[in-house]
Write an enzyme that holds these catalytic residues in place. Structure first.
Site, PDB file in Angstrom:
ATOM      1  N   LYS A  28       0.846  -1.205   0.000  1.00 33.16           N
ATOM      2  CA  LYS A  28       0.000   0.000   0.000  1.00 33.16           C
ATOM      3  C   LYS A  28       0.876   1.247   0.000  1.00 33.16           C
ATOM      4  CE  LYS A  28      -1.688   2.661   3.074  1.00 33.16           C
ATOM      5  NZ  LYS A  28      -1.492   3.930   2.347  1.00 33.16           N
ATOM      6  N   SER A  50       5.753   7.216  10.002  1.00 35.23           N
ATOM      7  CA  SER A  50       6.068   7.969  11.214  1.00 35.23           C
ATOM      8  C   SER A  50       6.005   7.066  12.449  1.00 35.23           C
ATOM      9  CB  SER A  50       5.090   9.125  11.363  1.00 35.23           C
ATOM     10  OG  SER A  50       3.794   8.601  11.576  1.00 35.23           O
ATOM     11  N   GLY A  66       3.504   4.068  13.376  1.00 36.98           N
ATOM     12  CA  GLY A  66       4.151   2.779  13.657  1.00 36.98           C
ATOM     13  C   GLY A  66       3.606   2.148  14.928  1.00 36.98           C
ATOM     14  N   GLU A 123      10.093   0.713  10.140  1.00 37.64           N
ATOM     15  CA  GLU A 123      11.120   1.725   9.824  1.00 37.64           C
ATOM     16  C   GLU A 123      10.464   3.076  10.049  1.00 37.64           C
ATOM     17  OE1 GLU A 123      14.197   1.245   9.081  1.00 37.64           O
ATOM     18  OE2 GLU A 123      14.111  -0.916   8.810  1.00 37.64           O
ATOM     19  N   CYS A 160      13.729  10.376   6.174  1.00 40.09           N
ATOM     20  CA  CYS A 160      13.753   9.884   7.550  1.00 40.09           C
ATOM     21  C   CYS A 160      15.128  10.080   8.170  1.00 40.09           C
ATOM     22  CB  CYS A 160      13.368   8.411   7.572  1.00 40.09           C
ATOM     23  SG  CYS A 160      14.351   7.430   6.429  1.00 40.09           S
ATOM     24  N   GLU A 172      10.435  15.776  14.497  1.00 42.07           N
ATOM     25  CA  GLU A 172      10.799  15.584  13.090  1.00 42.07           C
ATOM     26  C   GLU A 172      10.039  16.622  12.250  1.00 42.07           C
ATOM     27  OE1 GLU A 172       9.517  11.810  11.476  1.00 42.07           O
ATOM     28  OE2 GLU A 172      11.373  11.627  10.345  1.00 42.07           O
TER      29      GLU A 172
HETATM   30  P1  NAD Z   1       2.697   8.236   8.004  1.00 42.39           P
HETATM   31  O1  NAD Z   1       3.027   7.359   9.159  1.00 42.39           O
HETATM   32  O2  NAD Z   1       1.664   9.260   8.152  1.00 42.39           O
HETATM   33  O3  NAD Z   1       2.257   7.356   6.738  1.00 42.39           O
HETATM   34  C1  NAD Z   1       3.060   6.311   6.255  1.00 42.39           C
HETATM   35  C2  NAD Z   1       2.167   5.280   5.583  1.00 42.39           C
HETATM   36  O4  NAD Z   1       1.321   4.702   6.566  1.00 42.39           O
HETATM   37  C3  NAD Z   1       1.241   5.852   4.511  1.00 42.39           C
HETATM   38  O5  NAD Z   1       1.127   4.913   3.457  1.00 42.39           O
HETATM   39  C4  NAD Z   1      -0.077   5.985   5.250  1.00 42.39           C
HETATM   40  O6  NAD Z   1      -1.189   5.936   4.392  1.00 42.39           O
HETATM   41  C5  NAD Z   1      -0.026   4.771   6.160  1.00 42.39           C
HETATM   42  N1  NAD Z   1      -0.854   4.851   7.364  1.00 42.39           N
HETATM   43  C6  NAD Z   1      -1.261   5.960   8.046  1.00 42.39           C
HETATM   44  N2  NAD Z   1      -2.033   5.605   9.098  1.00 42.39           N
HETATM   45  C7  NAD Z   1      -2.122   4.245   9.081  1.00 42.39           C
HETATM   46  C8  NAD Z   1      -2.768   3.289   9.907  1.00 42.39           C
HETATM   47  N3  NAD Z   1      -3.499   3.655  10.970  1.00 42.39           N
HETATM   48  N4  NAD Z   1      -2.631   1.991   9.617  1.00 42.39           N
HETATM   49  C9  NAD Z   1      -1.874   1.593   8.555  1.00 42.39           C
HETATM   50  N5  NAD Z   1      -1.249   2.453   7.727  1.00 42.39           N
HETATM   51  C10 NAD Z   1      -1.356   3.770   7.989  1.00 42.39           C
HETATM   52  O7  NAD Z   1       4.080   8.856   7.554  1.00 42.39           O
HETATM   53  P2  NAD Z   1       4.319   9.926   6.384  1.00 42.39           P
HETATM   54  O8  NAD Z   1       4.113  11.275   6.947  1.00 42.39           O
HETATM   55  O9  NAD Z   1       3.621   9.534   5.164  1.00 42.39           O
HETATM   56  O10 NAD Z   1       5.870   9.660   6.100  1.00 42.39           O
HETATM   57  C11 NAD Z   1       6.865  10.300   6.745  1.00 42.39           C
HETATM   58  C12 NAD Z   1       7.387   9.462   7.898  1.00 42.39           C
HETATM   59  O11 NAD Z   1       7.991   8.267   7.397  1.00 42.39           O
HETATM   60  C13 NAD Z   1       8.465  10.192   8.627  1.00 42.39           C
HETATM   61  O12 NAD Z   1       8.309  10.017  10.005  1.00 42.39           O
HETATM   62  C14 NAD Z   1       9.739   9.515   8.145  1.00 42.39           C
HETATM   63  O13 NAD Z   1      10.819   9.625   9.019  1.00 42.39           O
HETATM   64  C15 NAD Z   1       9.275   8.105   7.974  1.00 42.39           C
HETATM   65  N6  NAD Z   1      10.178   7.371   7.080  1.00 42.39           N
HETATM   66  C16 NAD Z   1      11.002   6.410   7.617  1.00 42.39           C
HETATM   67  C17 NAD Z   1      11.909   5.740   6.805  1.00 42.39           C
HETATM   68  C18 NAD Z   1      12.822   4.698   7.391  1.00 42.39           C
HETATM   69  O14 NAD Z   1      13.371   3.893   6.632  1.00 42.39           O
HETATM   70  N7  NAD Z   1      13.041   4.674   8.697  1.00 42.39           N
HETATM   71  C19 NAD Z   1      11.963   6.018   5.446  1.00 42.39           C
HETATM   72  C20 NAD Z   1      11.122   7.006   4.931  1.00 42.39           C
HETATM   73  C21 NAD Z   1      10.227   7.666   5.770  1.00 42.39           C
END
Ligand code: NAD
Length: 480
Positions: free
Chosen positions: A178, A232, A236, A253, A287, A384
């Site tokens: 997804k 995020s 997570g 991650e 990230c 962040e």
């Molecule tokens: P987010 O957590 O809002 O969304 C990430 C994904 O999760 C999206 O596909 C979103 O639709 C999905 N999601 C949201 N709520 C959910 C739920 N309740 N159940 C299941 N899936 C859900 O994060 P974002 O703002 O899209 O991305 C940025 C974040 O990702 C930052 O915190 C960044 O540091 C992190 N990130 C981490 C890495 C790594 O490898 N550690 C890499 C890239 C980004």
């Protein structure tokens, strides 16, 4: 099935582009121009059911019968297909995400290498065998963990899709991935290419959709055996709760607030441009962005001045221009959020040296911003920001540097700049982060484990270790 036109993007389920059964169709806009980009289908619950069923059928059908050598050949073929279609993929990703095409091209190179690395790493999948004493003999089998539900964010949609897909496919899992609802286009195209090179139907399914709706449903789905999530830390934690019901295998991650430590004995001609790159690459929406620059006190004023000068000269603009270094942010609401943090920094008494005001116009542009006179307890040093904003914090000595570096809830990455090799190694041992770079700014390489300490998550991507996370070990004990 209705024909999906060039500007309409369907779901990808069971080897073909398909319309949603109970999802919806949404208009996407280009972040850099505000212009319409296309219509995208979002998956509803019945669509996720269909995707999981297709993945299960593949897992128990053709895919299970595909030998490792053939899986390896398919991964190489997909890498070749990315190379052959790199121009189209680079443009698609740039238009969808808004970041500079120069960044996207580098990410595409890595996407190719990820598939090649795991195509070779398949050779390492092996059990072991030994006599147990008496008449018993033991051997172990490595089996794919099953259907993997994978969730990726919007900041590196193509590259992270390849981080997730390549080890899962190498291990023999099938996947329902997804992407973020705003940035699904490159993952959808990647799945089409996979089908073209011969991956059996159902092995790769792509279901764009909302997080709390489609994403949460996928994580909770009883047909999903393993969840691999990138996003995020807050989300997570929710994914961890949802996955606990079925005792699903889980890797997370998550976010970061990574330090970049500059000692007075560092080679500044290298450390300054590299530190600038480490935060403003992908407009800071990374990230592992080194968003906290810690500078040894005697160097602080000179460093802030030289760093701000370099940041102010970065070329911000049309992401499709090859010379652009910083493109648009992913959306206007995200830009507002980033600016909110900068305002918070001002309120808390920090000083904005360069940038700090949104760029007028239709796109979601925000200039490279440097915030100095920062204390590590401030919001801008702890949260962040996920935009082109760096905080510069002074430290007194090595001990103080380590204390400040570790004084956050995250632990994804750290970079150390020093002319003293022994100091570099000492810091590498004492900083709590999944990756530490010494005198080099780069972070993610195929074959090198990448992942978090503390609230940056657990599990590793990109390495041999990652394969293990998509495999079960079965012990077989034989009476001889
Ligand atoms: P987010 O957590 O809002 O969304 C990430 C994904 O999760 C999206 O596909 C979103 O639709 C999905 N999601 C949201 N709520 C959910 C739920 N309740 N159940 C299941 N899936 C859900 O994060 P974002 O703002 O899209 O991305 C940025 C974040 O990702 C930052 O915190 C960044 O540091 C992190 N990130 C981490 C890495 C790594 O490898 N550690 C890499 C890239 C980004």
């Amino acid at each position: 099935m209705a024909v999906v036109t060039e500007r309409e993007y369907g779901l990808f389920i069971n080897g073909e582009v398909t319309e949603p059964v109970d999802g919806e169709v949404r208009e996407l806009t280009e972040p850099a121009t505000g212009e319409p980009l296309g219509k995208v289908a979002l998956a509803g619950q019945r669509d996720v059911d269909r995707a999981v069923e297709a993945a299960r059928a593949a897992l128990e059908g053709d895919w299970a019968k595909t030998p490792p050598t053939e899986r390896s050949r398919l991964l190489h073929a997909l890498a070749d297909a990315i190379v052959a279609n790199r121009k189209e993929l680079a443009e698609l990703e740039t238009r969808n995400v808004g970041k500079a095409i120069s960044s996207v091209k580098a990410e595409l190179n890595q996407a190719v290498e990820n598939f090649r690395y795991y195509a070779s790493a398949i050779a390492s999948i092996a059990g072991r065998s030994n006599p147990m004493g008496g008449s018993l003999h033991f051997y172990s089998l490595k089996e794919p963990v099953g259907v993997a539900g994978q969730i990726i964010p919007w900041n590196y949609p193509l590259m992270l899709a390849t981080w997730k897909l390549s080890p899962a496919l190498a291990a023999g899992c099938s996947v329902v991935l997804k992407p973020d609802e705003a940035t699904p286009l490159s993952a959808l195209r990647l799945a089409e290419l996979a089908a073209e090179v011969g991956f059996p139907p159902g092995v790769i399914n792509i279901v764009p959709g909302g997080g709390p709706t489609t994403g949460a449903y996928l994580v909770s789905h009883p047909g999903v055996d393993k969840v691999a999530f990138t996003g995020s830390t807050t989300t997570g934690a929710e994914v961890m709760r949802l996955a606990s019901d079925g005792i699903k295998r889980l890797t997370l991650e998550l976010g970061g607030k990574s330090p970049n430590l500059v000692f007075a004995d560092a080679d500044l001609d290298d450390a300054i441009p590299s530190s600038v790159w480490s935060i403003y690459y992908a407009a800071g929406q990374s990230c592992e962005a080194r968003s906290r620059v810690l500078v040894e006190r005697p160097l602080y004023d000179e460093f802030v001045s030289r760093f701000s000068d370099a940041a102010g000269k970065l070329k911000v603009g049309d992401p499709l221009e090859p010379e652009t270094q910083v493109g648009s942010l992913v959306s206007q609401p995200h830009r507002d959020r980033v600016h909110g943090f900068v305002e918070k920094g001002r309120e808390e008494g920090a000083e904005v040296v360069v940038g700090g005001e949104p760029v007028n116009g239709k796109g979601a542009f925000y200039p490279p911003t440097v915030i100095a006179k920062v204390d590590n307890a401030m919001t801008v040093a702890q949260e962040e920001i996920f935009g082109p904003v760096v905080t510069v914090i002074p430290f007194e000595d090595e001990k103080d540097a380590i204390r400040i570096a570790n004084d956050v809830r995250y632990g994804l990455m750290a970079t150390v700049w020093t002319g003293d090799p022994a100091k570099g190694h000492r810091l590498a041992r004492r900083i709590k982060a999944g990756t530490v770079g010494i005198n080099m700014p780069y972070t993610a390489f195929p074959g090198i484990p990448f992942g978090g300490y503390k609230q940056s998550g657990f599990g590793r991507e990109l390495g041999l270790e990652t394969l293990e996370l998509y495999l079960e070990t079965k012990s077989v004990i034989v009476s001889t």
